[in-house]
Design a protein around this motif. Structure first.
Motif, mmCIF file in Angstrom:
data_model
loop_
_atom_site.group_PDB
_atom_site.id
_atom_site.type_symbol
_atom_site.label_atom_id
_atom_site.label_comp_id
_atom_site.label_asym_id
_atom_site.label_seq_id
_atom_site.Cartn_x
_atom_site.Cartn_y
_atom_site.Cartn_z
ATOM 1 N N ASP A 74 0.834 -1.204 0.000
ATOM 2 C CA ASP A 74 0.000 0.000 0.000
ATOM 3 C C ASP A 74 0.866 1.250 0.000
ATOM 4 O OD1 ASP A 74 -2.627 -1.356 0.361
ATOM 5 O OD2 ASP A 74 -1.665 -2.007 2.231
ATOM 6 N N LEU A 75 2.065 1.121 0.607
ATOM 7 C CA LEU A 75 2.941 2.276 0.759
ATOM 8 C C LEU A 75 4.395 1.854 0.650
ATOM 9 C CD1 LEU A 75 3.387 5.306 1.623
ATOM 10 C CD2 LEU A 75 3.356 4.491 3.989
ATOM 11 N N ARG A 91 6.077 1.998 -9.046
ATOM 12 C CA ARG A 91 4.840 2.512 -9.636
ATOM 13 C C ARG A 91 4.579 1.941 -11.029
ATOM 14 N NH1 ARG A 91 3.542 8.562 -7.603
ATOM 15 N NH2 ARG A 91 2.248 7.780 -5.904
ATOM 16 N N ALA A 139 -0.885 2.439 -8.124
ATOM 17 C CA ALA A 139 -1.624 2.927 -6.956
ATOM 18 C C ALA A 139 -0.769 3.035 -5.699
ATOM 19 C CB ALA A 139 -2.816 2.017 -6.678
ATOM 20 N N LYS A 148 1.467 4.310 -2.890
ATOM 21 C CA LYS A 148 1.823 5.646 -2.427
ATOM 22 C C LYS A 148 3.268 5.623 -1.949
ATOM 23 C CE LYS A 148 -2.868 6.842 -1.546
ATOM 24 N NZ LYS A 148 -3.888 7.211 -0.595
ATOM 25 N N LEU A 166 6.314 7.535 0.468
ATOM 26 C CA LEU A 166 6.766 8.464 1.498
ATOM 27 C C LEU A 166 8.285 8.425 1.502
ATOM 28 C CD1 LEU A 166 6.561 10.359 3.909
ATOM 29 C CD2 LEU A 166 6.111 8.359 5.364
ATOM 30 N N GLY A 204 0.301 11.511 -4.576
ATOM 31 C CA GLY A 204 0.493 10.302 -3.784
ATOM 32 C C GLY A 204 1.889 10.161 -3.221
ATOM 33 N N GLU A 205 2.681 11.240 -3.287
ATOM 34 C CA GLU A 205 4.031 11.229 -2.729
ATOM 35 C C GLU A 205 4.185 12.333 -1.695
ATOM 36 O OE1 GLU A 205 6.588 9.495 -6.491
ATOM 37 O OE2 GLU A 205 6.943 11.554 -5.871
ATOM 38 N N LEU A 242 -1.594 9.580 4.348
ATOM 39 C CA LEU A 242 -1.291 9.030 3.023
ATOM 40 C C LEU A 242 -2.182 7.848 2.694
ATOM 41 C CD1 LEU A 242 2.568 8.927 2.424
ATOM 42 C CD2 LEU A 242 0.832 9.434 0.725
ATOM 43 N N LEU A 243 -2.399 6.985 3.664
ATOM 44 C CA LEU A 243 -3.168 5.768 3.432
ATOM 45 C C LEU A 243 -4.680 6.006 3.397
ATOM 46 C CD1 LEU A 243 -1.162 3.299 5.681
ATOM 47 C CD2 LEU A 243 -1.173 3.397 3.170
ATOM 48 N N PRO A 264 -6.633 9.970 -1.401
ATOM 49 C CA PRO A 264 -5.761 10.728 -2.304
ATOM 50 C C PRO A 264 -5.123 11.907 -1.579
ATOM 51 C CG PRO A 264 -7.994 10.526 -3.187
ATOM 52 C CD PRO A 264 -8.011 9.972 -1.806
#
Length: 134
Positions: free
Chosen positions: A45-46, A66, A71, A73, A75, A94-95, A114-115, A118
């Motif tokens: 997810d991240l 990506r 989808a 995201k 960090l 998403g960043e 973030l999670l 959007p």
């Protein structure tokens, strides 16, 4: 519970980030660099990654991740903010970018936001001290 891939070449920082995220219920997978991260079993997810790492920079890792999963995201946690902007790309939707060092509270809050949906690109130039009411 989210699946989060934590990538950093500093073992103590990887462990710190993983422990903060696990306390709030996330599942973490750890990698020491971008090449190791690409071998990790997703989906995630991240992607939480440093920018400056041996063998593959964090920006390149994010692009490759990506390509596999648009989808995911991202960090960035780094002490080298200028590297992201040196490439001329900056942050995409998403960043988010946070500077090291980061407090557990700021890390938890940023990951949660973030999670949750959007997000527009966000740049946090300096770690915000935790509020007194936490």
């Amino acid at each position: 519970m989210a699946r989060i891939l934590v990538v950093d070449d500093e073992p103590s920082f990887r462990t710190f980030v993983a422990s903060v995220l696990q306390v709030v219920g996330h599942q973490t997978t750890l990698a020491a660099d971008g090449l190791e991260a690409l071998e990790a079993q997703g989906p995630f997810d991240l992607l939480l990654t440093d920018l400056m790492m041996p063998r593959m920079m964090g920006g390149e890792l994010a692009r490759r991740m990506r390509q596999r999963d648009p989808a995911v995201k991202v960090l960035y946690l780094t002490g080298h903010t200028e590297e992201l902007f040196k490439e001329g790309t900056g942050l995409l939707g998403g960043e988010v970018l946070l500077n090291k060092p980061v407090s557990p509270e700021l890390l938890e809050d940023t990951v949660s936001r973030l999670l949750s949906g959007p997000v527009a690109p966000l740049f946090q130039a300096a770690a915000t001290p935790p509020s007194a009411d936490r």
